[in-house]
Structures are given as structure tokens and as C-alpha cells.
Motif scaffolding. Structure first.
Motif, PDB file in Angstrom:
ATOM      1  N   SER A 135      -1.747 -23.310 -27.406  1.00 27.63           N
ATOM      2  CA  SER A 135      -1.580 -22.154 -28.282  1.00 27.63           C
ATOM      3  C   SER A 135      -1.698 -20.829 -27.538  1.00 27.63           C
ATOM      4  O   SER A 135      -1.361 -19.796 -28.089  1.00 27.63           O
ATOM      5  CB  SER A 135      -2.595 -22.206 -29.429  1.00 27.63           C
ATOM      6  OG  SER A 135      -3.898 -22.088 -28.901  1.00 27.63           O
ATOM      7  N   ALA A 136      -2.166 -20.870 -26.310  1.00 27.76           N
ATOM      8  CA  ALA A 136      -2.370 -19.619 -25.582  1.00 27.76           C
ATOM      9  C   ALA A 136      -1.042 -19.045 -25.085  1.00 27.76           C
ATOM     10  O   ALA A 136      -0.742 -19.042 -23.898  1.00 27.76           O
ATOM     11  CB  ALA A 136      -3.340 -19.839 -24.423  1.00 27.76           C
ATOM     12  N   GLY A 137      -0.235 -18.629 -26.011  1.00 29.02           N
ATOM     13  CA  GLY A 137       0.947 -17.869 -25.633  1.00 29.02           C
ATOM     14  C   GLY A 137       2.190 -18.684 -25.319  1.00 29.02           C
ATOM     15  O   GLY A 137       3.210 -18.118 -24.971  1.00 29.02           O
ATOM     16  N   THR A 138       2.119 -20.003 -25.456  1.00 29.13           N
ATOM     17  CA  THR A 138       3.324 -20.788 -25.187  1.00 29.13           C
ATOM     18  C   THR A 138       4.214 -20.741 -26.424  1.00 29.13           C
ATOM     19  O   THR A 138       3.807 -21.196 -27.482  1.00 29.13           O
ATOM     20  CB  THR A 138       2.965 -22.251 -24.891  1.00 29.13           C
ATOM     21  OG1 THR A 138       1.906 -22.237 -23.951  1.00 29.13           O
ATOM     22  CG2 THR A 138       4.147 -23.005 -24.341  1.00 29.13           C
ATOM     23  N   PRO A 139       5.423 -20.195 -26.338  1.00 25.30           N
ATOM     24  CA  PRO A 139       6.228 -20.042 -27.540  1.00 25.30           C
ATOM     25  C   PRO A 139       6.751 -21.377 -28.078  1.00 25.30           C
ATOM     26  O   PRO A 139       6.927 -21.507 -29.277  1.00 25.30           O
ATOM     27  CB  PRO A 139       7.388 -19.152 -27.092  1.00 25.30           C
ATOM     28  CG  PRO A 139       7.440 -19.256 -25.609  1.00 25.30           C
ATOM     29  CD  PRO A 139       6.081 -19.655 -25.134  1.00 25.30           C
ATOM     30  N   ARG A 140       6.972 -22.373 -27.272  1.00 21.78           N
ATOM     31  CA  ARG A 140       7.579 -23.613 -27.773  1.00 21.78           C
ATOM     32  C   ARG A 140       6.536 -24.724 -27.891  1.00 21.78           C
ATOM     33  O   ARG A 140       6.790 -25.858 -27.545  1.00 21.78           O
ATOM     34  CB  ARG A 140       8.735 -24.029 -26.867  1.00 21.78           C
ATOM     35  CG  ARG A 140       9.889 -23.028 -26.881  1.00 21.78           C
ATOM     36  CD  ARG A 140      10.947 -23.391 -25.881  1.00 21.78           C
ATOM     37  NE  ARG A 140      11.523 -24.702 -26.168  1.00 21.78           N
ATOM     38  CZ  ARG A 140      11.930 -25.544 -25.220  1.00 21.78           C
ATOM     39  NH1 ARG A 140      11.821 -25.227 -23.957  1.00 21.78           N
ATOM     40  NH2 ARG A 140      12.457 -26.704 -25.573  1.00 21.78           N
ATOM     41  N   LEU A 141       5.372 -24.350 -28.352  1.00 20.66           N
ATOM     42  CA  LEU A 141       4.312 -25.348 -28.430  1.00 20.66           C
ATOM     43  C   LEU A 141       4.583 -26.375 -29.524  1.00 20.66           C
ATOM     44  O   LEU A 141       5.343 -26.129 -30.451  1.00 20.66           O
ATOM     45  CB  LEU A 141       2.965 -24.662 -28.697  1.00 20.66           C
ATOM     46  CG  LEU A 141       2.860 -23.790 -29.949  1.00 20.66           C
ATOM     47  CD1 LEU A 141       2.467 -24.589 -31.160  1.00 20.66           C
ATOM     48  CD2 LEU A 141       1.858 -22.674 -29.722  1.00 20.66           C
ATOM     49  N   THR A 142       3.929 -27.496 -29.414  1.00 21.51           N
ATOM     50  CA  THR A 142       4.022 -28.535 -30.435  1.00 21.51           C
ATOM     51  C   THR A 142       3.245 -28.057 -31.651  1.00 21.51           C
ATOM     52  O   THR A 142       2.047 -27.839 -31.560  1.00 21.51           O
ATOM     53  CB  THR A 142       3.392 -29.842 -29.922  1.00 21.51           C
ATOM     54  OG1 THR A 142       3.916 -30.108 -28.633  1.00 21.51           O
ATOM     55  CG2 THR A 142       3.682 -30.981 -30.856  1.00 21.51           C
ATOM     56  N   ARG A 143       3.962 -27.855 -32.740  1.00 21.95           N
ATOM     57  CA  ARG A 143       3.278 -27.390 -33.931  1.00 21.95           C
ATOM     58  C   ARG A 143       2.479 -28.548 -34.529  1.00 21.95           C
ATOM     59  O   ARG A 143       2.863 -29.709 -34.416  1.00 21.95           O
ATOM     60  CB  ARG A 143       4.310 -26.895 -34.950  1.00 21.95           C
ATOM     61  CG  ARG A 143       3.763 -25.896 -35.931  1.00 21.95           C
ATOM     62  CD  ARG A 143       4.922 -25.238 -36.683  1.00 21.95           C
ATOM     63  NE  ARG A 143       5.698 -26.215 -37.457  1.00 21.95           N
ATOM     64  CZ  ARG A 143       5.372 -26.628 -38.672  1.00 21.95           C
ATOM     65  NH1 ARG A 143       4.286 -26.170 -39.243  1.00 21.95           N
ATOM     66  NH2 ARG A 143       6.121 -27.479 -39.320  1.00 21.95           N
ATOM     67  N   LEU A 144       1.371 -28.205 -35.142  1.00 22.42           N
ATOM     68  CA  LEU A 144       0.565 -29.219 -35.792  1.00 22.42           C
ATOM     69  C   LEU A 144       1.354 -29.767 -36.973  1.00 22.42           C
ATOM     70  O   LEU A 144       1.656 -29.043 -37.909  1.00 22.42           O
ATOM     71  CB  LEU A 144      -0.731 -28.574 -36.282  1.00 22.42           C
ATOM     72  CG  LEU A 144      -1.716 -29.500 -36.964  1.00 22.42           C
ATOM     73  CD1 LEU A 144      -2.133 -30.636 -36.062  1.00 22.42           C
ATOM     74  CD2 LEU A 144      -2.914 -28.703 -37.411  1.00 22.42           C
ATOM     75  N   GLU A 145       1.698 -31.040 -36.917  1.00 25.98           N
ATOM     76  CA  GLU A 145       2.541 -31.604 -37.952  1.00 25.98           C
ATOM     77  C   GLU A 145       1.843 -32.710 -38.708  1.00 25.98           C
ATOM     78  O   GLU A 145       1.072 -33.473 -38.129  1.00 25.98           O
ATOM     79  CB  GLU A 145       3.846 -32.133 -37.338  1.00 25.98           C
ATOM     80  CG  GLU A 145       4.788 -31.020 -36.935  1.00 25.98           C
ATOM     81  CD  GLU A 145       6.142 -31.537 -36.501  1.00 25.98           C
ATOM     82  OE1 GLU A 145       6.257 -32.754 -36.256  1.00 25.98           O
ATOM     83  OE2 GLU A 145       7.072 -30.727 -36.419  1.00 25.98           O
ATOM     84  N   LEU A 146       2.132 -32.740 -39.969  1.00 34.42           N
ATOM     85  CA  LEU A 146       1.584 -33.775 -40.840  1.00 34.42           C
ATOM     86  C   LEU A 146       2.751 -34.337 -41.637  1.00 34.42           C
ATOM     87  O   LEU A 146       3.431 -33.599 -42.349  1.00 34.42           O
ATOM     88  CB  LEU A 146       0.551 -33.143 -41.783  1.00 34.42           C
ATOM     89  CG  LEU A 146      -0.127 -34.073 -42.792  1.00 34.42           C
ATOM     90  CD1 LEU A 146      -1.160 -34.967 -42.118  1.00 34.42           C
ATOM     91  CD2 LEU A 146      -0.784 -33.247 -43.895  1.00 34.42           C
ATOM     92  N   THR A 147       2.970 -35.624 -41.494  1.00 35.13           N
ATOM     93  CA  THR A 147       4.036 -36.207 -42.316  1.00 35.13           C
ATOM     94  C   THR A 147       3.458 -36.600 -43.680  1.00 35.13           C
ATOM     95  O   THR A 147       2.236 -36.724 -43.851  1.00 35.13           O
ATOM     96  CB  THR A 147       4.631 -37.463 -41.665  1.00 35.13           C
ATOM     97  OG1 THR A 147       3.629 -38.484 -41.640  1.00 35.13           O
ATOM     98  CG2 THR A 147       5.134 -37.176 -40.252  1.00 35.13           C
TER      99      THR A 147
ATOM    100  N   ASP B 198      11.641 -39.204 -48.142  1.00 42.12           N
ATOM    101  CA  ASP B 198      11.356 -39.939 -46.918  1.00 42.12           C
ATOM    102  C   ASP B 198       9.895 -39.696 -46.509  1.00 42.12           C
ATOM    103  O   ASP B 198       9.509 -38.548 -46.240  1.00 42.12           O
ATOM    104  CB  ASP B 198      12.306 -39.439 -45.813  1.00 42.12           C
ATOM    105  CG  ASP B 198      12.088 -40.159 -44.495  1.00 42.12           C
ATOM    106  OD1 ASP B 198      11.175 -41.016 -44.407  1.00 42.12           O
ATOM    107  OD2 ASP B 198      12.821 -39.856 -43.540  1.00 42.12           O
ATOM    108  N   PRO B 199       9.085 -40.743 -46.430  1.00 41.63           N
ATOM    109  CA  PRO B 199       7.667 -40.582 -46.057  1.00 41.63           C
ATOM    110  C   PRO B 199       7.478 -39.948 -44.677  1.00 41.63           C
ATOM    111  O   PRO B 199       6.404 -39.416 -44.390  1.00 41.63           O
ATOM    112  CB  PRO B 199       7.137 -42.016 -46.072  1.00 41.63           C
ATOM    113  CG  PRO B 199       8.054 -42.765 -46.973  1.00 41.63           C
ATOM    114  CD  PRO B 199       9.400 -42.137 -46.803  1.00 41.63           C
ATOM    115  N   ALA B 200       8.518 -39.994 -43.828  1.00 38.49           N
ATOM    116  CA  ALA B 200       8.404 -39.397 -42.486  1.00 38.49           C
ATOM    117  C   ALA B 200       8.612 -37.886 -42.517  1.00 38.49           C
ATOM    118  O   ALA B 200       8.483 -37.218 -41.483  1.00 38.49           O
ATOM    119  CB  ALA B 200       9.421 -40.052 -41.545  1.00 38.49           C
TER     120      ALA B 200
END
Lengths: 294, 258
Positions: free
Chosen positions: A23-35, A63-65
Motif C-alpha cells: 500500500s505504500a504508494g504502489t499504484p497497481r497493488l492487489t486490492r483487498l478482495e472478497l468474493t 456467480d459466487p466467484a
């Protein structure tokens, strides 16, 4: 089942850790995702009841995913409620009642009906996921629906010691109590009352949803009035009428199944917020489906 | 004639109308002794305590009821054995030599179904019956609001509940008796019935239909407001073959005050 839940929790944990680290400034970070599936697995793990082998609490559409952007709890996933959820960005709908016009969601002859098809199309177009939470949310002890309905009426601290469904309220009359219920619940056409307005009320049996006969016969002798969701006229209604004939008059205030269940699904949203923090969780208000002749 | 003999006559009459008796259903003696000598018959939508009192007072000791006596569909008394309301009702029945017999399944098997015909008569709709579908009535075009108001006035219905836009134009009405509310579909404008579960059927369909721009409506009269009148039809029918016995109709009536 518990193992699966732990695995999913671990995956969520990894995702969450990655999110923090990047999260420290990386623009293409993996967003916290919840299916949707992960959200439901968490509900199953945290509901506090063994998950039933046979249950209506399953995915009904979508779709549950799907990655969840927000959760809406509703008493019933009507098309207006789905539209409201979609407009607010809540793509996981947690519903207490069925969606497709029957208890098992089989639309039957309505499978080719334009209204059914319009509802299906709306769900698909907006990539909504509908999941039913009825058997388990309804089975929590003490009963979530009764507790939440009583709380909405200002009786949270008035639950009687001898019966968790009976509330000892300050002495009032059936007429005054009806006015209070009408004002607090926003009930319109669904409101129906049995009994004289001057009937003295001290103890209220709170019986939201479908008010069954065994629950009425067992509990009503300990109360002056039954606050009902949906009574059957040949069950609780006849019993209440007959109590008056025996010289022990009891009242009934019926507010309708959907109206009576709204506080319970608002409580469900509040509970979900304690276990799901990744996305917003809100309830969508129930509109009394019925109107009355003025 | 004993209550048993009266029921045998009813079965024979049904057979002559092409309706075979089916055992295992709801239509059985619910209280009292079948060998009791019948002094008169009262039909009613539901054998409430109040209806039983009025029947006893009128000397009509065989009560033919459409709906249950003991608060559940099959009149099971499990769990009621010590209930004071149940016991008082049973004592009243015994003290007044009443007999309660249910006439439900076979009444609905009659053609026309007297429960529907009775509602239609009470509503003034008989002449509008669709020849194609015995439950459909094609009324002069009106609005849902006007239709509901007219029904409420006509029946003295205090608990009537309506779903749908009051300004909606309606003509094709499906009339269902009691809890047998027909499924709302694109074929008709409005369903009129007694009472219905608020989920798993017509309620969400009506709300969805309005949202989808294809408005449909539903009017719930209440169970007794829907079926009481049909038991007047049944009383009229009983008089055609049970001569010599006073036969009356005692409405259970509207249970709701608002």
C-alpha cells in the motif's frame, strides 16, 4: 466444512497482508478482495450454529466467484430492492425470504413469464449475487427477529425473565399500543387488529414472521396481546377469538410478515458488519406491500 | 336423524353429483358424538367458539364448518390437551350436545365450487363469470382503488389489504377461495382471495411486476370474508336434499376490528 472455511480465511489473510505491504504508494497493488463465496463461508463459520445439511440458505442467483463491492440485507429480494442495491453498489444481496416466487425458488409456470425474465435479466446485467440466509439466521437463540422487533419498539430492556418471547411493557391499552406499533414500524395496509381498543396490555408476545399455532397456544396464555407477523385465520386468529369467548380476552396486532421481519434483517446487517469489514454492509428498508382503503 | 346419517346423506348426494368420497382428507367429525340426534344444522366458514354459541342458541346442534375448530388444518389436538381455551370449547360442545363436522375438501370439489360462487354472489359478480374459466370474472373496466372500495363496502370488510397502484385499470379478476389464492400472472389484472403467505408467491410477483412496468394487483379479503359466504351456498344446497331439518347459516364474520 470447517476446514474449507479455514483455507479461505488463510487466502484472505494472504491477500490482506499483500494489500498492507504494497500500500505504500504502489499504484497497481492487489486490492483487498472478497468474493461472495468467501463472504458466505465466513458467515457459515461465524453464525454460531452447525450448518444444516439440507437448507434453503444457498445461492439463488449470480456467480459466487463475484468480487463483492457491498452487501445489502433485505427481507425479500424484490426487483425494487435489487435495483436499490445495485444503485448503491451493493452487489451481494442477503435475503431472508425467497426470490423467485416459491420456497424452493422454482418459478414453475412463471419460468417463461415476462416479470420473472425481467428480474433474472436485471440480476445478470448488474452481476448481482443473491444468497438466502433464512434457516440459520432465523435459528439463532435468542431469536434475532423477535429481539430486533422488540428493540425497534423500544422494549430492548423489557424482555421478561420467564419467557424470552414475552415483553413486560408499561401498562397501556390495545389502542395505544396499536398506535405505537404503527408509528414505529411504518406499517400501512398490513396492520390488522383483533380486540377492543381499551383492552389492558402489560405483556406482549412478540411473534414476527409466520405466527404458528403451537407457538401461539404455548405462549399467549402468558401475555395479553400477540404482536404477529403473518397469522393464519384458522390458527392464531381463531385461537385469539376463542380466548375472548372464554372470558379471557387477548388482543392481536398483525403487522404483516415482511414488515415484522425488517428489524431482524437490519440486525443481520449489523451482525455482518462485525464479521465482514472489507466492504460496506447495509440493509434495504422494507416497504409495506399493502395499502388500505382510506 | 343422527349426525352420522346426515353425513351419509351428504356423501350420497355428492356421489350423485359425480363426486366420489375420498377418505384421509379433512372432512371428518371434529367434536361431539356422531350418533347424536340432529335437531338442526348450521353451516359456517369457521366453527369459532362464538359460532358454536350461536348455533346452540338457535337449536342447530350439527355444525358444518369449512375451516378448523381447533386452530390447525387437521384439527390435531396434540399440545392442546391442557389448554384452557381448548378445554372450554370441548366442554361447551359436550354440554350442548353439539357435533362439529368439517366440509372442506369435498365442497371445493363441487362444480361450481360453492366457496367461489358464494363470494361471487356476495360481490355481485355472478353475471360476469367467464365461461372459459370458472374462477375468472370479467368486470366492467374500473380502477383498482374503486374496485377495492366497492368490495370493502359490499362485504363490510375491515381487514381488506391491497397491493398495486390504486389508479391501475382492472377488468379481469381471478377469484380464489380462502388460502387457495390463484397465482398472479400476465393473464389477469388482479387476484382476489382470502389470505396468502407474504413470501414465495404473489406478493413478490406483484411488487416485481410493478417495477418491471407490467403492473398486477392483489386484493386480500381475509379468509372468512372470502369463504363465509360460500357456506351459505352450502346451506342452500343441504336444504335441497335434507328436508325436514332446520338448516341455517351462521357467519363467522370479519375477525379484524381494523
Amino acid at each position: 466444512m470447517a476446514k474449507g472455511s479455514r483455507d479461505l480465511s488463510r487466502r484472505e489473510f494472504v491477500a490482506a497482508s499483500a494489500g498492507v505491504l504494497l500500500s505504500a504508494g504502489t499504484p497497481r497493488l492487489t486490492r483487498l478482495e472478497l468474493t461472495a463465496q468467501q463472504a458466505i463461508d465466513r458467515i457459515r463459520a461465524r453464525v454460531g450454529l452447525p450448518w444444516r445439511d439440507t437448507t434453503v440458505d444457498t445461492f439463488k442467483a449470480g456467480d459466487p466467484a463475484t468480487v463483492v463491492t457491498g452487501i445489502a440485507t433485505v427481507v425479500m429480494a424484490t426487483l425494487p430492492a435489487l435495483r436499490q442495491a445495485a444503485a448503491a453498489g451493493r452487489n451481494l444481496i442477503v435475503t431472508f425470504e425467497p426470490t423467485f416466487y416459491s420456497g424452493n425458488e422454482d418459478p414453475g409456470p412463471r419460468a417463461t413469464d415476462a416479470v420473472y425474465l425481467a428480474k433474472k435479466a436485471f440480476i445478470e446485467e448488474h452481476r448481482l449475487v443473491v444468497w438466502r440466509f433464512s434457516d440459520h439466521w432465523g435459528a439463532r437463540v435468542p431469536n434475532e427477529f423477535a429481539g430486533a422487533l422488540a428493540e425497534t419498539l423500544g422494549w430492548a430492556a423489557l424482555r421478561s425473565a420467564d419467557n424470552p418471547l414475552v415483553y413486560s411493557i408499561p401498562s397501556t391499552t390495545l389502542g395505544a399500543l396499536t398506535a405505537h406499533v404503527r408509528a414505529r414500524l411504518g406499517v400501512k395496509g398490513s396492520l390488522r387488529v383483533i380486540g377492543p381498543p381499551d383492552l389492558r396490555i402489560r405483556r406482549v408476545l412478540v411473534s414476527p414472521g409466520t405466527t404458528d399455532m403451537p407457538g401461539t397456544v404455548t405462549n399467549l396464555p402468558q401475555a395479553d396481546v400477540i404482536l404477529s407477523g403473518e397469522p393464519r385465520e384458522w390458527e392464531a386468529v381463531e385461537y385469539v377469538l376463542d380466548t375472548a369467548s372464554t372470558g379471557q380476552p387477548k388482543g392481536m396486532i398483525a403487522v404483516g410478515r415482511l414488515v415484522s421481519e425488517e428489524p431482524g434483517m437490519r440486525a443481520c446487517a449489523a451482525w455482518l458488519r462485525t464479521i465482514i469489514t472489507e466492504v460496506p454492509v447495509e440493509t434495504i428498508a422494507t416497504v409495506d406491500p399493502y395499502w388500505r382503503i382510506a | 336423524m343422527t349426525a352420522d346419517a346426515v353425513v351419509a346423506r351428504i356423501k350420497a348426494q355428492l356421489a350423485s353429483q359425480g363426486i366420489a368420497w375420498r377418505e384421509g382428507g379433512r372432512d371428518t367429525f371434529k367434536a361431539g358424538k356422531p350418533e347424536t340426534e340432529v335437531r338442526g344444522i348450521a353451516t359456517s366458514g369457521m366453527s369459532t367458539f362464538d359460532v358454536l354459541r350461536r348455533a346452540a342458541k338457535a337449536g342447530q346442534n350439527l355444525v358444518v364448518t369449512h375451516e378448523p375448530t381447533f386452530y390447525n388444518d387437521r384439527d390435531l389436538t396434540t399440545g392442546l390437551e391442557a389448554d384452557p381455551v381448548y378445554l372450554a370449547k370441548q366442554q361447551f360442545i359436550a354440554a350442548n350436545a353439539l357435533v362439529v363436522w368439517r366440509f372442506h375438501d369435498h365442497a371445493h370439489a363441487m362444480r361450481p365450487d360453492p366457496l367461489i360462487a358464494g363470494s361471487a354472489r356476495a360481490l355481485g359478480w355472478t353475471a360476469y363469470a367467464s365461461p372459459a374459466d370458472p374462477r375468472v370474472y370479467v368486470l366492467p373496466a374500473t380502477t383498482l382503488g374503486e374496485l377495492a372500495s366497492a368490495i370493502a363496502r359490499r362485504l363490510g370488510d375491515r381487514g381488506i389489504r391491497v397491493i398495486g397502484d390504486p389508479a391501475m385499470k382492472v377488468s379481469r379478476v381471478v377469484l380464489g377461495p380462502g388460502y387457495g389464492v390463484p397465482a398472479l400472472s400476465s393473464a389477469n389484472d388482479v387476484v382476489v382471495g382470502g389470505e396468502i403467505g407474504e413470501s414465495g408467491g404473489n406478493t413478490e410477483y406483484a411488487l416485481d411486476a410493478a417495477a418491471a412496468g407490467q403492473p398486477k394487483a392483489m386484493i386480500m379479503l381475509g379468509h372468512m370474508m372470502s369463504e363465509d359466504h360460500g357456506m351459505q351456498e352450502v346451506a342452500d344446497w343441504l336444504r335441497t336434499f335434507l328436508t325436514g331439518l332446520p338448516i341455517g347459516f351462521i357467519p363467522a364474520g370479519e375477525p379484524f376490528s381494523i
